[in-house]
Write a protein that holds these residues in place. Sequence first.
Motif, PDB file in Angstrom:
ATOM      1  N   SER A 825       0.840  -1.194   0.000  1.00 18.65           N
ATOM      2  CA  SER A 825       0.000   0.000   0.000  1.00 18.65           C
ATOM      3  C   SER A 825       0.876   1.245   0.000  1.00 18.65           C
ATOM      4  O   SER A 825       2.088   1.178   0.258  1.00 18.65           O
ATOM      5  N   ASP A 826       0.281   2.388  -0.283  1.00 17.98           N
ATOM      6  CA  ASP A 826       1.027   3.650  -0.220  1.00 17.98           C
ATOM      7  C   ASP A 826       1.555   3.888   1.188  1.00 17.98           C
ATOM      8  O   ASP A 826       2.661   4.425   1.377  1.00 17.98           O
ATOM      9  N   LEU A 827       0.764   3.482   2.194  1.00 18.70           N
ATOM     10  CA  LEU A 827       1.191   3.640   3.580  1.00 18.70           C
ATOM     11  C   LEU A 827       2.422   2.767   3.877  1.00 18.70           C
ATOM     12  O   LEU A 827       3.348   3.198   4.567  1.00 18.70           O
ATOM     13  N   ASP A 828       2.413   1.558   3.316  1.00 13.32           N
ATOM     14  CA  ASP A 828       3.563   0.676   3.491  1.00 13.32           C
ATOM     15  C   ASP A 828       4.805   1.267   2.848  1.00 13.32           C
ATOM     16  O   ASP A 828       5.902   1.219   3.412  1.00 13.32           O
ATOM     17  N   ARG A 829       4.646   1.813   1.654  1.00 12.85           N
ATOM     18  CA  ARG A 829       5.794   2.412   0.950  1.00 12.85           C
ATOM     19  C   ARG A 829       6.362   3.578   1.757  1.00 12.85           C
ATOM     20  O   ARG A 829       7.580   3.741   1.873  1.00 12.85           O
ATOM     21  N   ALA A 830       5.483   4.362   2.322  1.00 11.75           N
ATOM     22  CA  ALA A 830       5.951   5.490   3.132  1.00 11.75           C
ATOM     23  C   ALA A 830       6.694   4.992   4.372  1.00 11.75           C
ATOM     24  O   ALA A 830       7.753   5.526   4.738  1.00 11.75           O
ATOM     25  N   GLY A 831       6.157   3.955   5.006  1.00  8.95           N
ATOM     26  CA  GLY A 831       6.806   3.398   6.173  1.00  8.95           C
ATOM     27  C   GLY A 831       8.186   2.842   5.862  1.00  8.95           C
ATOM     28  O   GLY A 831       9.129   2.977   6.657  1.00  8.95           O
ATOM     29  N   LEU A 832       8.322   2.215   4.703  1.00 11.21           N
ATOM     30  CA  LEU A 832       9.613   1.676   4.291  1.00 11.21           C
ATOM     31  C   LEU A 832      10.662   2.777   4.166  1.00 11.21           C
ATOM     32  O   LEU A 832      11.826   2.597   4.528  1.00 11.21           O
ATOM     33  N   LEU A 833      10.252   3.925   3.672  1.00  9.35           N
ATOM     34  CA  LEU A 833      11.212   5.011   3.475  1.00  9.35           C
ATOM     35  C   LEU A 833      11.583   5.701   4.782  1.00  9.35           C
ATOM     36  O   LEU A 833      12.728   6.137   4.957  1.00  9.35           O
TER      37      LEU A 833
END
Length: 908
Positions: A825-833
């Motif tokens: 998800s977009d939220l997951d991608r943000a968390g990864l960064l």
Amino acid sequence: MNLSSVPLSVQTTCAYCGVGCGVKATPKADGGFEIAGDTAHPANAGRLCVKGSALGDTISLEGRLLYPMVRPQRGSDELRRVSWDDALGQVADKWQAIIDEHGPDAVALYVSGQLLTEDYYVANKLMKGYVGSANIDTNSRLCMSSAVAGYKRAFGEDVVPSSYEDLELADMIVLVGSNAAWCHPILFQRIAKAKEKRPDMKLVVIDPRRTATCELADLHLPVKPGTDVWLFNGLLSYLNQIGAVDPAFIAEHTNGFDAALAQADAECGDIAKVAKTCRVSVEALTEFYEAFAANAKVITGYSMGVNQSSAGTDKANAIINCHLIGGRIGKEGMGPFSITGQPNAMGGREVGGLANMLAAHMDLENAEHRNAVRTFWDSPRMADKGGLKAVDLFRAIEEGKVKAVWVMATNPVVSLPDADQVRRALAKCELVVSSDIIERTDTNAFADVLLPALGWGEKDGTVTNSERRISRQRAFLPAPGEARADWLIISQFAQRLGYTGFEFSSAYDVFDEHARLSAWRNDEADLPRKFNLAGLAGQGTQAYDAMAPVQWPLLAGEREGAKRIFADGLFSHPDRKARFIPTAPRLPANLPEEDFPLTLNTGRVRDQWHTMTRTGRSAKLADHIPESFIDMHPQDALIYGVREGELARLTSKWGAMVARVQHGGGIARGSVFVPIHWNNQTSSDARVGALVNPVVDPVSGEPEFKHTPVRIEQFRVNWHAFVLSRTELDLESVAHWTRIQGKAFARYEMAGRQNIDDFTAWARELLGVTDPDADWLEYADKSERMYRAVHVVNDRIEQCVFLSPRLDLPARGWLAGLFAEEQLSDLDRAGLLIGRPMKKGVDAGPTVCSCFGVGRNTICSAIRDKDLKTVPEVTACVKAGGNCGSCVPELKKILIETRAEISAEMPA
């Protein structure tokens, strides 16, 4: 109801420790197997530890050795597939040529407690009765040979006199050098349940470390390493001084009491002196001695902390002496109980698996015994002297005296002491053969010929556990590739050498011969043995297939074996009396010195087994302790300039290794502890066997795994990182790494010394990403030298790397969970960064309960949110501790710490 559609469970036995738990394997619709404890098995009554529960995770064919392979050139990584006919022909021709030129002692077998009894029997028959050499030893030499020697000296035979039931009937249990909570969890849970029912039952733990087992103990004696003989000689002297003796038993059923007592009195007759030597308080030592004297029903359970010592046999006999003085043997709830390490160490002992033993508990050095076995086997060439024990065997290989070695079901390049010497030996050996289930191991890298063997779930036969209980290991999987049973491989090899007597057509044929030999001439005055399987001889294939777990001895016409032995006071020495053995206390062979001021102790961790070729395949078992470690006291760490969480190099006279420093809180100053499991397939430099002192016990030949002088120093690196990847990585350029199995990915913990100028280029090369248009997310802070990158394929995470000059890297559990997601998800991608989960409660924390996958954060949150005050309440809430119970000591510690934090937060 269609009964044909109901899955049929197969009853078998666990592949791990010597408790010998029954297992039920039931096929699932997805092709896998549900593994559960067998409620009908007397050893475990349905319970399994986390390793046993995870057996279903370890039966895939990934990495399996499926076909016979030969190495065309020494030192090459290339392996060429050949037929069984070619492989056995090559081995037989070379083997026979070496015997013809150099004699039978120029060849050897090195076998394993992982073999079934049938495999063990055929291997020993071949070497001792047909090749004519006793150069067959086993990795049980490394864990149980001191217990064997102690029993033989005392009783005249290698006999464990007690049963597991006695642990529940005892009024006092003494565990010596045994972290049973982690190493024999189901046995420990039986003790815990018994103590719960009878709180007055006393548990004493004697161990230099404060382990998980100590959490249940009424008394922990943290003795100085190597002082066990002082401790038990002192107990013998004390028992005599206060009159806690059985004069009639001593007079009628033993010899040697006066000499043993004189030896004990000479140096250990004063409690204060013994306490000072053992580095325990006089009060604690007196409490132990008084309790032992006051409770007639005492079981002394001892394991590797006793056996793995240059004085291991004397330690065992010092313990046995303390039972003989009061006649505390052969009766309910009492006796000296050696707790076996491997699933079939006992079965190997039955067939003479050690180089100085003969099948059916007969003695190789005894001409009458040799004649009995030779007659039974109709053997052409019986060995007439003991063979080379494990450490001496590999020295003889390096010296060129032994020119061919066949390794079966073990990994000596990792497990033996002075393991780099083993590497040198195998590199020089003219012929190295390995029967194995895994293709790539540290040992197999040196094999000229690799032979594919059947593994757990595929092979059929028997094993014997610590209480002399024989259980069936049954196949529920088809033989993969061209893998064969070990007994069959050896039999076909023997026939190629021209030997008759190996025309076995099934595992039953082998077992039946083994059972008949156990009863052969067993009633004669000069050959009495307690080991007797006459009741299982001639039972037929159908009865063998259906055989229920049964203890020996089992005499003709009997259906149940003996729970305990020596109740009649008749032992196996010619005069039928037991022996008190004088045990002179002595310090370990190598003591700390200026260059090596610390003492290394080695052992197991809770969720791994031996060299991890099986347990290392399970993601479920990887999370509790994912990396090797060096456990040491914080003050020692301060003195030697190493820090918790950082890497350090440990060095002895024999080798070196690198691992992370930790302060487990259970180790005394001057000592360090390192687990035995990691190897060159799972870590860059964590083979602790390379450091271990190769000095052995003069009687048993068992090495000194618990006492090696070492030094410690920083292992300086410029950065720390971890990678999660669905594909394997090439780590040649990384200074230190550990590979950890995850679900559908591998995790790599790593550290490096080079300066990284271009983070992106470095990360892409490490992960093998060559496509410039790859979906690549990254964040870099060059001033702080921090970097994060994620490789995404079809909106699914493929790989990620996180790097920092410090140890402050993100939680791995949260990231591992993302690999199960079909789409990020977009939220997951943000968390990864940003390096942390964006959703609350996603990070469960480090695994505490492997059975149910419960993390520390989840447990702490439940304690806080639900106001939990006891371990049963924690278990009821989050399930942790509700299966094998091996995490219960850790749960207690977390509960105490969290409750203390809650109290500290409350207003005054």
